[in-house]
Design a protein around this motif. Structure first.
Motif, mmCIF file in Angstrom:
data_model
loop_
_atom_site.group_PDB
_atom_site.id
_atom_site.type_symbol
_atom_site.label_atom_id
_atom_site.label_comp_id
_atom_site.label_asym_id
_atom_site.label_seq_id
_atom_site.Cartn_x
_atom_site.Cartn_y
_atom_site.Cartn_z
ATOM 1 N N GLU A 69 -17.481 12.998 -18.938
ATOM 2 C CA GLU A 69 -17.982 14.362 -18.719
ATOM 3 C C GLU A 69 -17.454 15.338 -19.763
ATOM 4 O OE1 GLU A 69 -14.407 13.902 -15.858
ATOM 5 O OE2 GLU A 69 -16.038 12.672 -16.673
ATOM 6 N N TYR A 70 -16.425 14.918 -20.525
ATOM 7 C CA TYR A 70 -15.905 15.784 -21.582
ATOM 8 C C TYR A 70 -16.797 15.787 -22.819
ATOM 9 C CZ TYR A 70 -11.355 15.914 -19.138
ATOM 10 O OH TYR A 70 -10.342 16.099 -18.230
ATOM 11 N N ILE A 71 -17.570 14.736 -23.004
ATOM 12 C CA ILE A 71 -18.314 14.581 -24.260
ATOM 13 C C ILE A 71 -19.223 15.772 -24.556
ATOM 14 C CG2 ILE A 71 -19.970 13.158 -25.529
ATOM 15 C CD1 ILE A 71 -18.899 10.748 -23.913
ATOM 16 N N PRO A 72 -20.083 16.216 -23.620
ATOM 17 C CA PRO A 72 -20.938 17.366 -23.940
ATOM 18 C C PRO A 72 -20.149 18.629 -24.226
ATOM 19 C CG PRO A 72 -21.115 16.792 -21.609
ATOM 20 C CD PRO A 72 -20.384 15.673 -22.280
ATOM 21 N N LYS A 73 -18.969 18.771 -23.608
ATOM 22 C CA LYS A 73 -18.147 19.945 -23.868
ATOM 23 C C LYS A 73 -17.576 19.899 -25.287
ATOM 24 C CE LYS A 73 -18.933 21.031 -19.627
ATOM 25 N NZ LYS A 73 -19.915 22.093 -19.294
ATOM 26 N N PHE A 74 -17.201 18.707 -25.717
ATOM 27 C CA PHE A 74 -16.721 18.573 -27.092
ATOM 28 C C PHE A 74 -17.808 19.011 -28.078
ATOM 29 C CE2 PHE A 74 -13.713 14.717 -26.126
ATOM 30 C CZ PHE A 74 -12.914 15.543 -25.344
ATOM 31 N N ILE A 75 -19.027 18.507 -27.861
ATOM 32 C CA ILE A 75 -20.111 18.798 -28.801
ATOM 33 C C ILE A 75 -20.497 20.269 -28.747
ATOM 34 C CG2 ILE A 75 -22.475 18.208 -29.477
ATOM 35 C CD1 ILE A 75 -21.977 15.453 -28.172
ATOM 36 N N ALA A 76 -20.479 20.846 -27.549
ATOM 37 C CA ALA A 76 -20.837 22.262 -27.399
ATOM 38 C C ALA A 76 -19.855 23.172 -28.122
ATOM 39 C CB ALA A 76 -20.913 22.638 -25.922
ATOM 40 N N SER A 77 -18.644 22.684 -28.403
ATOM 41 C CA SER A 77 -17.695 23.494 -29.166
ATOM 42 C C SER A 77 -18.083 23.560 -30.637
ATOM 43 C CB SER A 77 -16.283 22.924 -29.029
ATOM 44 O OG SER A 77 -16.099 21.792 -29.844
ATOM 45 N N ILE A 78 -18.956 22.642 -31.077
ATOM 46 C CA ILE A 78 -19.414 22.628 -32.469
ATOM 47 C C ILE A 78 -20.724 23.396 -32.607
ATOM 48 C CG2 ILE A 78 -20.094 21.140 -34.394
ATOM 49 C CD1 ILE A 78 -18.365 18.932 -33.096
ATOM 50 N N THR A 79 -21.635 23.212 -31.647
ATOM 51 C CA THR A 79 -22.894 23.955 -31.650
ATOM 52 C C THR A 79 -23.429 24.065 -30.226
ATOM 53 O OG1 THR A 79 -25.157 24.077 -32.535
ATOM 54 C CG2 THR A 79 -24.282 21.889 -32.080
ATOM 55 N N THR A 80 -24.085 25.178 -29.949
ATOM 56 C CA THR A 80 -24.754 25.349 -28.656
ATOM 57 C C THR A 80 -26.272 25.328 -28.816
ATOM 58 O OG1 THR A 80 -24.626 27.762 -28.892
ATOM 59 C CG2 THR A 80 -22.844 26.677 -27.690
ATOM 60 N N GLU A 81 -26.739 25.050 -30.053
ATOM 61 C CA GLU A 81 -28.164 24.987 -30.336
ATOM 62 C C GLU A 81 -28.606 23.531 -30.482
ATOM 63 O OE1 GLU A 81 -30.183 27.602 -30.409
ATOM 64 O OE2 GLU A 81 -28.504 28.956 -29.998
ATOM 65 N N PRO A 82 -29.882 23.228 -30.154
ATOM 66 C CA PRO A 82 -30.386 21.870 -30.382
ATOM 67 C C PRO A 82 -30.182 21.463 -31.838
ATOM 68 C CG PRO A 82 -31.949 23.136 -29.076
ATOM 69 C CD PRO A 82 -30.906 24.105 -29.544
ATOM 70 N N VAL A 83 -29.790 20.232 -32.047
ATOM 71 C CA VAL A 83 -29.441 19.783 -33.393
ATOM 72 C C VAL A 83 -29.665 18.276 -33.502
ATOM 73 C CG1 VAL A 83 -27.014 19.305 -32.827
ATOM 74 C CG2 VAL A 83 -27.638 19.947 -35.171
ATOM 75 N N ASN A 84 -29.961 17.809 -34.688
ATOM 76 C CA ASN A 84 -30.027 16.369 -34.931
ATOM 77 C C ASN A 84 -28.607 15.830 -35.079
ATOM 78 O OD1 ASN A 84 -32.904 15.883 -35.036
ATOM 79 N ND2 ASN A 84 -32.904 17.089 -36.928
ATOM 80 N N ILE A 85 -28.384 14.682 -34.516
ATOM 81 C CA ILE A 85 -27.066 14.039 -34.586
ATOM 82 C C ILE A 85 -27.223 12.646 -35.182
ATOM 83 C CG2 ILE A 85 -25.382 12.851 -33.096
ATOM 84 C CD1 ILE A 85 -25.136 15.395 -31.489
ATOM 85 N N THR A 86 -26.274 12.279 -36.018
ATOM 86 C CA THR A 86 -26.196 10.926 -36.556
ATOM 87 C C THR A 86 -24.769 10.424 -36.400
ATOM 88 O OG1 THR A 86 -27.940 11.295 -38.205
ATOM 89 C CG2 THR A 86 -26.416 9.480 -38.622
#
Length: 282
Positions: free
Chosen positions: A232-249
């Motif tokens: 459950e921490y994973i989305p919080k980690f990513i949201a600290s980098i961006t809160t907008e839709p983004v492509n991920i690789t």
């Protein structure tokens, strides 16, 4: 057949060896001079210990090699082995592998590593012949990701340079070569903590911007949970980098990493599968 060190060759010959060596490969990796030199420098590859095979004056094979200290051991990485189409199955692969392993011996390499496309059974058999064993199943995962920004778990983050991670006790050094901080010096890193400053995980990543100067892509070299159960921490980690839709690789994420499964559940797709292989010397 004559084998030379890459440093002894012209750039044109090296590019010919690389591009013809990977012609018809599972993944298109044709490079121009700028991209090849960027790869050489960015991945910390050694021109003096990489090799090019020639048939008279024709470059017909190549192996790129890099060396690092990881967990107190000298590690070698085979950053690409290619043989021109007309010379495959004629002993060139064996010759350049044997020359490479001799270089590793001279360099006192303790662990030799490489990655190979999962479907490349011929290459896997060659590497196994020379003592390599499959140690992990790796994934390139990509697609659009929509951050979850509602709610809070009291997570804090500390933005640092990638090289600073190497001084932290929980940093995972034994990862595929391109996932290490050394291959992401132009990127960023974050360490995530709970509200009493207990570390929860960390990330190494690069943000890629489009022509409109908007965030287009996040390339993750590592995204690690220190407690693998706390997905459950994973989305919080990513949201600290961006809160907008983004492509991920992702680059060579272990299939056993819960982050890999999380991204797949979010609709991202596996674009390439590889095996990590290692050869323990001594």
């Amino acid at each position: 057949m004559n084998i030379k060190k890459l440093a002894q060759c012209t750039l044109d010959d090296v590019l010919t060896a690389w591009n013809e060596g990977f012609e018809g490969y599972f993944v298109q990796i044709k490079l121009n001079a700028e991209a090849f030199l960027n790869r050489l420098v960015g991945e910390g590859l050694s021109p003096s210990q990489s090799i090019v095979a020639f048939d008279e004056n024709n470059p017909v094979g190549i192996v790129l090699n890099g060396f690092r200290q990881v967990d107190g051991k000298k590690i070698a990485w085979n950053g690409g082995t290619g043989v021109a189409t007309d010379y495959r199955g004629k002993g060139v692969s064996r010759a350049i592998m044997e020359e490479t392993l001799e270089i590793y011996k001279q360099e006192n390499v303790e662990v030799a590593t490489l990655e190979v496309i999962k479907e490349n059974e011929r290459a896997i058999k060659l590497y196994e012949k020379y003592g390599y064993e499959i140690t992990d199943h790796l994934l390139f995962i990509s697609g659009e990701y929509k951050p979850e920004v509602s709610g809070s778990l009291g997570i804090k983050d500390d933005l640092i340079r990638p090289e600073q991670l190497s001084g932290l006790s929980f940093y995972k050094e034994d990862v595929p070569w391109q996932c290490g901080w050394q291959s992401a010096k132009q990127g960023e890193a974050k360490v995530f903590y709970n509200d009493v400053d207990k570390p929860l995980g960390y990330a190494i990543y690069r943000r890629v911007w489009n022509d409109e100067k908007k965030l287009d892509r996040i390339v993750f070299h590592q995204l690690e949970l220190l407690d693998k159960e706390k997905v459950e921490y994973i989305p919080k980690f990513i949201a600290s980098i961006t809160t907008e839709p983004v492509n991920i690789t992702t680059i060579n994420f272990s299939a056993s990493n819960p982050v890999s499964n999380y991204f797949i559940e979010q609709g991202l797709k596996v674009s390439t599968e590889q095996y990590q292989m290692k050869k323990i010397n001594g």
